[in-house]
Scaffold this motif. Structure first.
Motif, mmCIF file in Angstrom:
data_model
loop_
_atom_site.group_PDB
_atom_site.id
_atom_site.type_symbol
_atom_site.label_atom_id
_atom_site.label_comp_id
_atom_site.label_asym_id
_atom_site.label_seq_id
_atom_site.Cartn_x
_atom_site.Cartn_y
_atom_site.Cartn_z
ATOM 1 N N SER A 186 9.733 1.319 -5.383
ATOM 2 C CA SER A 186 10.404 2.568 -5.773
ATOM 3 C C SER A 186 11.256 3.106 -4.630
ATOM 4 C CB SER A 186 9.376 3.625 -6.183
ATOM 5 O OG SER A 186 8.680 3.226 -7.337
ATOM 6 N N ALA A 187 10.738 3.028 -3.408
ATOM 7 C CA ALA A 187 11.496 3.504 -2.244
ATOM 8 C C ALA A 187 12.758 2.664 -2.044
ATOM 9 C CB ALA A 187 10.620 3.479 -0.994
ATOM 10 N N ALA A 188 12.628 1.349 -2.182
ATOM 11 C CA ALA A 188 13.788 0.469 -2.015
ATOM 12 C C ALA A 188 14.834 0.724 -3.098
ATOM 13 C CB ALA A 188 13.349 -0.993 -2.040
ATOM 14 N N GLN A 189 14.410 0.946 -4.337
ATOM 15 C CA GLN A 189 15.324 1.212 -5.439
ATOM 16 C C GLN A 189 16.098 2.509 -5.232
ATOM 17 O OE1 GLN A 189 16.057 -0.747 -8.306
ATOM 18 N NE2 GLN A 189 15.140 -2.193 -6.889
ATOM 19 N N ARG A 190 15.546 3.415 -4.428
ATOM 20 C CA ARG A 190 16.196 4.707 -4.165
ATOM 21 C C ARG A 190 16.784 4.759 -2.753
ATOM 22 N NH1 ARG A 190 12.686 4.467 -7.907
ATOM 23 N NH2 ARG A 190 12.758 5.868 -9.697
ATOM 24 N N ALA A 191 16.908 3.583 -2.112
ATOM 25 C CA ALA A 191 17.513 3.428 -0.790
ATOM 26 C C ALA A 191 16.827 4.283 0.272
ATOM 27 C CB ALA A 191 19.010 3.718 -0.837
ATOM 28 N N LEU A 192 15.504 4.371 0.199
ATOM 29 C CA LEU A 192 14.748 5.121 1.196
ATOM 30 C C LEU A 192 14.080 4.137 2.149
ATOM 31 C CD1 LEU A 192 12.969 7.671 -1.177
ATOM 32 C CD2 LEU A 192 15.113 7.970 0.068
ATOM 33 N N GLY A 193 14.597 4.056 3.337
ATOM 34 C CA GLY A 193 14.002 3.169 4.333
ATOM 35 C C GLY A 193 12.805 3.826 4.988
ATOM 36 N N GLY A 194 11.961 3.030 5.613
ATOM 37 C CA GLY A 194 10.776 3.546 6.283
ATOM 38 C C GLY A 194 11.071 4.570 7.360
ATOM 39 N N THR A 195 12.265 4.547 7.923
ATOM 40 C CA THR A 195 12.584 5.494 8.988
ATOM 41 C C THR A 195 12.868 6.901 8.458
ATOM 42 O OG1 THR A 195 14.896 4.846 8.902
ATOM 43 C CG2 THR A 195 13.499 3.706 10.508
ATOM 44 N N THR A 196 13.139 7.019 7.175
ATOM 45 C CA THR A 196 13.442 8.339 6.615
ATOM 46 C C THR A 196 12.208 9.011 6.020
ATOM 47 O OG1 THR A 196 13.992 7.471 4.424
ATOM 48 C CG2 THR A 196 15.791 7.637 6.027
ATOM 49 N N LEU A 197 11.082 8.308 6.013
ATOM 50 C CA LEU A 197 9.893 8.829 5.378
ATOM 51 C C LEU A 197 9.013 9.605 6.358
ATOM 52 C CD1 LEU A 197 8.933 5.764 3.170
ATOM 53 C CD2 LEU A 197 10.257 7.779 2.529
ATOM 54 N N SER A 198 8.208 10.467 5.809
ATOM 55 C CA SER A 198 7.260 11.247 6.593
ATOM 56 C C SER A 198 6.357 10.319 7.393
ATOM 57 C CB SER A 198 6.409 12.106 5.653
ATOM 58 O OG SER A 198 5.284 12.617 6.317
ATOM 59 N N PRO A 199 5.980 10.729 8.594
ATOM 60 C CA PRO A 199 5.051 9.906 9.377
ATOM 61 C C PRO A 199 3.645 9.888 8.775
ATOM 62 C CG PRO A 199 5.502 11.976 10.493
ATOM 63 C CD PRO A 199 6.426 11.912 9.311
ATOM 64 N N HIS A 200 3.388 10.712 7.779
ATOM 65 C CA HIS A 200 2.068 10.794 7.148
ATOM 66 C C HIS A 200 1.883 9.801 6.011
ATOM 67 C CE1 HIS A 200 1.349 14.383 9.452
ATOM 68 N NE2 HIS A 200 2.406 14.961 8.921
ATOM 69 N N VAL A 201 2.931 9.049 5.669
ATOM 70 C CA VAL A 201 2.851 8.148 4.528
ATOM 71 C C VAL A 201 2.888 6.698 4.982
ATOM 72 C CG1 VAL A 201 3.982 9.859 3.049
ATOM 73 C CG2 VAL A 201 5.328 8.018 4.056
ATOM 74 N N ARG A 202 2.453 5.826 4.071
ATOM 75 C CA ARG A 202 2.468 4.396 4.343
ATOM 76 C C ARG A 202 3.078 3.685 3.144
ATOM 77 N NH1 ARG A 202 -1.966 0.331 3.810
ATOM 78 N NH2 ARG A 202 -3.202 2.045 2.953
ATOM 79 N N LEU A 203 4.069 2.833 3.396
ATOM 80 C CA LEU A 203 4.681 2.020 2.340
ATOM 81 C C LEU A 203 3.713 0.909 1.948
ATOM 82 C CD1 LEU A 203 8.356 1.558 3.568
ATOM 83 C CD2 LEU A 203 7.634 2.661 1.451
ATOM 84 N N VAL A 204 3.483 0.767 0.641
ATOM 85 C CA VAL A 204 2.576 -0.273 0.153
ATOM 86 C C VAL A 204 3.135 -0.875 -1.123
ATOM 87 C CG1 VAL A 204 0.518 0.822 1.148
ATOM 88 C CG2 VAL A 204 1.165 1.327 -1.217
ATOM 89 N N GLY A 205 2.614 -2.021 -1.483
ATOM 90 C CA GLY A 205 2.988 -2.669 -2.724
ATOM 91 C C GLY A 205 2.065 -2.254 -3.865
ATOM 92 N N MET A 206 2.451 -2.641 -5.053
ATOM 93 C CA MET A 206 1.680 -2.306 -6.243
ATOM 94 C C MET A 206 0.280 -2.920 -6.204
ATOM 95 S SD MET A 206 1.759 -0.443 -8.897
ATOM 96 C CE MET A 206 3.478 -0.006 -9.077
ATOM 97 N N ASP A 207 0.099 -3.978 -5.433
ATOM 98 C CA ASP A 207 -1.222 -4.595 -5.330
ATOM 99 C C ASP A 207 -2.251 -3.623 -4.757
ATOM 100 O OD1 ASP A 207 0.269 -4.793 -2.893
ATOM 101 O OD2 ASP A 207 -1.115 -6.323 -2.154
ATOM 102 N N VAL A 208 -1.826 -2.750 -3.871
ATOM 103 C CA VAL A 208 -2.733 -1.753 -3.296
ATOM 104 C C VAL A 208 -3.177 -0.764 -4.370
ATOM 105 C CG1 VAL A 208 -2.923 0.122 -1.596
ATOM 106 C CG2 VAL A 208 -1.787 -2.021 -0.982
ATOM 107 N N ALA A 209 -2.246 -0.341 -5.222
ATOM 108 C CA ALA A 209 -2.592 0.573 -6.317
ATOM 109 C C ALA A 209 -3.542 -0.099 -7.293
ATOM 110 C CB ALA A 209 -1.329 1.044 -7.033
ATOM 111 N N ALA A 210 -3.272 -1.343 -7.641
ATOM 112 C CA ALA A 210 -4.132 -2.058 -8.574
ATOM 113 C C ALA A 210 -5.541 -2.208 -8.021
ATOM 114 C CB ALA A 210 -3.528 -3.425 -8.895
ATOM 115 N N ALA A 211 -5.652 -2.529 -6.747
ATOM 116 C CA ALA A 211 -6.971 -2.676 -6.124
ATOM 117 C C ALA A 211 -7.710 -1.344 -6.108
ATOM 118 C CB ALA A 211 -6.828 -3.234 -4.713
ATOM 119 N N ALA A 212 -7.008 -0.265 -5.790
ATOM 120 C CA ALA A 212 -7.645 1.053 -5.738
ATOM 121 C C ALA A 212 -8.173 1.459 -7.103
ATOM 122 C CB ALA A 212 -6.663 2.099 -5.213
#
Length: 118
Positions: A81-107
């Protein structure tokens, strides 16, 4: 692989999925504030920002993200979702972590995890 731990007695594990984002209307942040309340009550809270919800993780001044982090919630951002909206990791809050859908499925398949989608 991370070790899975059960929440302490009397508490629960919540996986909150926010897809609408802070531009969805005047009450858009209320769902994230529910996550703050749950974390402050001692529950394990993970928030997964997906689709337009990823905009809530941009920059350092999003009050709901700041409060979630202060309450001890884990804040995850869908990398696709971040990539589709052109949001790179450098523009995100330091409190968040970029993850793949596999992390959501496991949770969501963890024992006693309560998933809530907004």
């Amino acid at each position: 692989m991370e070790a899975r731990t059960a929440p302490p007695e009397g508490t629960a594990s919540y996986f909150l999925i926010e897809s609408k984002g802070n531009r969805a209307g005047p009450d858009a942040g209320a769902f994230l504030l529910d996550g703050v309340a749950l974390a402050e009550a001692g529950h394990r809270v993970r928030v997964f920002l997906i689709e337009d919800g990823v905009f809530g993780a941009v920059g350092t001044g999003t009050p709901e993200v700041e409060r979630l982090a202060a309450a001890g919630a884990e804040i995850l951002v869908d990398d696709f979702s971040a990539a589709q909206r052109a949001l790179g990791g450098t523009t995100l809050s330091p409190h968040v972590r970029l993850v793949g859908m596999d992390v959501a499925a496991a949770a969501l398949t963890e024992e006693d995890c309560r998933g809530v989608w907004h």
